[in-house]
Motif scaffolding. Structure first.
Motif, short mmCIF file in Angstrom:
data_model
loop_
_atom_site.label_atom_id
_atom_site.label_comp_id
_atom_site.label_asym_id
_atom_site.label_seq_id
_atom_site.Cartn_x
_atom_site.Cartn_y
_atom_site.Cartn_z
N ARG A 38 4.36 -11.69 -5.37
CA ARG A 38 3.15 -10.96 -4.98
C ARG A 38 2.39 -10.30 -6.12
O ARG A 38 1.26 -9.87 -5.93
CB ARG A 38 3.54 -9.89 -3.95
CG ARG A 38 3.94 -10.48 -2.61
CD ARG A 38 2.72 -10.95 -1.83
NE ARG A 38 1.88 -9.81 -1.46
CZ ARG A 38 0.64 -9.90 -0.99
NH1 ARG A 38 0.08 -11.09 -0.83
NH2 ARG A 38 -0.05 -8.82 -0.68
N ALA A 41 -1.24 -11.09 -6.84
CA ALA A 41 -2.21 -10.70 -5.82
C ALA A 41 -2.40 -9.19 -5.72
O ALA A 41 -3.38 -8.72 -5.13
CB ALA A 41 -1.78 -11.24 -4.46
N VAL A 42 -1.46 -8.42 -6.25
CA VAL A 42 -1.52 -6.96 -6.06
C VAL A 42 -1.64 -6.19 -7.38
O VAL A 42 -2.36 -5.20 -7.46
CB VAL A 42 -0.27 -6.47 -5.24
CG1 VAL A 42 -0.34 -4.98 -5.02
CG2 VAL A 42 -0.20 -7.20 -3.90
N ARG A 43 -0.91 -6.63 -8.39
CA ARG A 43 -0.97 -6.00 -9.72
C ARG A 43 -0.76 -4.48 -9.67
O ARG A 43 -1.58 -3.70 -10.16
CB ARG A 43 -2.30 -6.33 -10.39
CG ARG A 43 -2.57 -7.85 -10.44
CD ARG A 43 -3.50 -8.24 -11.56
NE ARG A 43 -4.86 -7.83 -11.39
CZ ARG A 43 -5.86 -8.61 -10.96
NH1 ARG A 43 -5.63 -9.88 -10.65
NH2 ARG A 43 -7.08 -8.13 -10.87
N PRO A 139 -3.22 -4.60 -0.92
CA PRO A 139 -2.40 -5.71 -0.41
C PRO A 139 -2.98 -6.37 0.84
O PRO A 139 -2.72 -7.54 1.10
CB PRO A 139 -1.05 -5.05 -0.07
CG PRO A 139 -1.01 -3.82 -0.90
CD PRO A 139 -2.44 -3.35 -1.03
N ASP A 141 -6.24 -6.80 1.40
CA ASP A 141 -7.52 -7.47 1.10
C ASP A 141 -7.82 -7.25 -0.37
O ASP A 141 -8.17 -6.14 -0.79
CB ASP A 141 -8.63 -6.86 1.98
CG ASP A 141 -9.99 -7.49 1.72
OD1 ASP A 141 -10.15 -8.21 0.70
OD2 ASP A 141 -10.90 -7.24 2.52
N ALA A 142 -7.72 -8.34 -1.13
CA ALA A 142 -7.86 -8.22 -2.58
C ALA A 142 -9.27 -7.83 -3.01
O ALA A 142 -9.49 -7.48 -4.16
CB ALA A 142 -7.45 -9.54 -3.25
N ASP A 159 3.31 -3.10 -0.09
CA ASP A 159 3.53 -4.53 -0.27
C ASP A 159 5.02 -4.89 -0.33
O ASP A 159 5.36 -6.00 -0.71
CB ASP A 159 2.81 -5.01 -1.53
CG ASP A 159 2.62 -6.52 -1.50
OD1 ASP A 159 2.07 -7.03 -0.50
OD2 ASP A 159 3.05 -7.18 -2.47
#
Lengths: 458, 458
Positions: A38, A41-43, A139, A141-142, A159
């Motif tokens: 993940r 996508a989240v960083r 997490p 909605d990017a 997340d």
């Protein structure tokens, strides 16, 4: 294959570890696997070192049973404004890349000693004092912000990349990410947890706080951190039909564009749910004295203190090149707020604190908005307009999620209690969460987790 | 051969450096020579690395003229509770031997950037929170304490081992060493200097402060640290004949055994000198509300906060072995002070701060004892009984030396002003020092310095 331990709460994995049904190494591997899946996508992480995590897990696993603390079996993310012994601490500033303070902030020290597995450092806005420029994505909605300044802590807990995380609040930096990411948090009473070893933005406002996907986990964390009420709340919470709640809109509510339709809907629905459960609910207007806090005094203190505490960055020609324009302006604007005005703000607030405590003691909790709406699109981390008053009053705040906005993003509400009634507030939050928690579950965007994973637990 | 630069004030050596009549390397060598001669008798330093000093001196000498800051040519000792980039920071604790925080506390950062030569870290009591067990000896008499917790800073400045030094005060840890060592200090208004990067004992009490042998040096330091009044005091101080002073004994005065005969003598003599100079002097009783601060509230806060901030040391089985018994007891006693009682102490004080400011604004300064007497014999660092009220009121305090006790040890008095009138207080202190400074010079024990060395300068 059993479900990955990263989807469980800290209390659940602690219980498994106690029965030797889960090793810390497995806990680490499960969390690392989630991270690997993940992170793009989240960083959420400023620092994440798989080797260090595995080494630390092995150290914990090698402890004899009598030396395993009460958090043995739990995972933690630490906001990168808190000093850590074995990881860099950058304060979200390019001037401190690779900086290693060589010891844990006392808050981190207590948790590490209690056996928690620290996974890494979570992303913060610069010095927890700006409102933009974080790489972390929501997490759900990017295209949306996870909020800030505790951006990475809020997103990582949501997340399933860690079970517990630490944050700080000077304006609204604990509660806002909790609402935007749909998780629980407690911003405990000011000075109930040591703030030593945490980068200072404002001595009188900065408050460390705790994130989790479970209220039981937050209760456990408070216990480990030695935060307790003078009179412990009863083990069995009183039924909601015996509870009294005050709904406080604050002056912010009627400001232009505040709050959004989704918060108005959560406001009405949450109240209806409490009333249906038999609770007494009333509207409460705190009056002009309290509204003045929102209208300027918190802002004066926050701005003046940032100008004071980042003066060294401004004076250093190298660091200054890295300093956010907003902080440069705070340093330069400090002389625009006279010290007389600053003292007026500082001196006029303390008398309100016992006054508010006395009001709050008449209720089981005060309910108030956490945010003006869903997490907005873009990189701006949002406003603290609904949080400032509670920060400056030093009172404990719990974000309870449960509602969804028009775009399927989480919306939470804040429960507030009197100072040093943190345990009581969490107990009441459990009762409230029972009726709110999945109020709008079907309207929430899905998250990429296996079927049957519980998003939140009371 | 000219006099060693270590005997000059910072302002003097800065002027010499600006005219290229003194290199930083020479300044360093002079100070190192003094250190080598006197360290066995004083033991003021926790960390002193000759090679690092010479390297830093060379770096400073290599700066182009336009990059030399306002403290280029001055030397500094840093109390070892303050984080430093290039030196260990032990907080006076055996648990933190060799600890390197990797960055300067903002206060140190500003001064380093202003070009000061940092000589080393000065001895502190454990976490600046105990009252015993420092190796430092009083430069006037090795059988006596230099005071604490800023023990090394007070002794090193007095002993000509550095010109300027940093300390902190939570009870009386700035003013007491200033009086015991016969030097100037200012404990500025709380939150006028960033306390980030300094070990926390109590958020609401801890106040960083400055030592020097010259009031001009203290004025320069405040300027560099951006501490200024809303309205700058006039360049030319008003004559003493236009000044009004209030002599405040506080309730402590009449406590058993407080103060000693030497303080009573300094009290009478200082007043006589001011009156002879034409000043108006009156007695002032601040009344019961203020006396309550001395009688318990400061103690409640200081004790509770220490219990909070050292909880991590207590919970760590390794560190706990090193923790002073007094601090172990504070952690264990925290639950004996209820949070209700703690909040009562915390909440009842803020209203007194503007009340005191309004009183203090009617005078050019309030005069009050710094200590109950001369530096006592033995290793106990003394009492903060005369300082606690001013710490908790957040008001600026200047120790002005000038008097001698029965044993030839220095005795100072404290000048107090309203908050954020630090510049004004230093200006008034200059006028007062002109009449007090060498009042008892012939009664002071001699220090091993060459003939003609000025002990103190206004």
């Amino acid at each position: 294959m059993p479900i990955s331990s990263s989807y469980l709460t800290a209390s659940e994995t602690i219980a498994l570890a106690a029965k030797d049904e889960l090793s810390i190494l497995q806990l680490a591997r499960d969390h690392i696997a989630r991270f690997e899946q993940r992170d793009p996508a989240v960083r959420a992480w400023e620092h994440y070192d798989r080797e260090r995590i595995l080494k630390e897990a092995a150290r914990l696993d090698s402890l004899p049973k009598e030396k395993r603390g009460p958090l043995f079996g739990a995972t933690l993310g630490v906001k990168d404004v808190m000093n850590t012994l074995d990881m860099p601490t950058t304060y979200g500033s390019k001037a401190y890349q690779g900086h290693r303070p060589g010891s844990d902030a006392p808050l981190v020290h207590v948790l590490r000693n209690a056996g928690v597995l620290i996974l890494g450092k979570t992303v913060t806005t610069e010095f927890a004092s700006t409102m933009d420029n974080v790489p972390t994505l929501n997490p759900y909605d990017a295209s949306r912000t996870p909020g800030g300044s505790s951006s990475g802590s809020g997103a990582a807990v949501r997340d399933f990349q860690c079970q517990l995380a630490l944050g700080t609040q000077t304006g609204g930096s604990m509660v806002r990410p909790a609402s935007f990411n749909g998780i629980f948090c407690i911003k405990p009473t000011w000075n109930s947890i040591s703030r030593d070893g945490i980068k200072v933005s404002s001595l009188i406002l900065d408050t460390p706080g705790l994130y989790a996907r479970s209220l039981t986990d937050l209760q456990l964390l408070l216990k480990v951190l030695n935060v307790h009420d003078d009179v412990p709340p009863p083990m069995l919470p009183k039924p909601l039909s015996d509870c009294r709640f005050a709904y406080v809109k604050t002056v912010v509510w009627d400001s232009e564009g505040q709050p959004s339709r989704e918060v108005e809907r959560a406001w009405a629905k949450s109240r209806q749910l409490l009333e249906e459960a038999g609770a007494h609910v009333e509207d409460l207007d705190l009056g002009q004295d309290f509204e003045n806090i929102v209208n300027g005094r918190h802002a004066d203190i926050m701005s003046w203190d940032a100008g004071l505490n980042f003066y060294n960055e401004y004076e250093d020609p190298v660091n200054r090149r890295h300093l956010a324009q907003m902080l440069v302006e705070k340093v330069e604007a400090r002389s625009a707020i006279s010290q007389k005005q600053y003292l007026h703000a500082l001196d006029s607030i303390p008398a309100l604190r016992p006054r508010f405590d006395a009001i709050a003691e008449q209720y089981d909790a005060i309910v108030t908005p956490s945010v003006p709406g869903e997490a907005p699109q873009g990189t701006k981390t949002g406003t603290h307009i609904f949080n400032a008053m509670w920060t400056v009053l030093h009172v404990p705040c719990v974000n309870v999620p449960g509602f969804a906005g028009e775009n399927g993003m989480p919306v939470g509400l804040t429960l507030v209690g009197p100072r040093f009634h943190d345990e009581r507030l969490l107990t009441v939050s459990r009762s409230v969460a029972h009726v709110w928690l999945h109020a709008d579950a079907t309207e929430l965007r899905p998250l990429p987790v296996p079927e049957g994973v519980k998003m939140l637990q009371i």
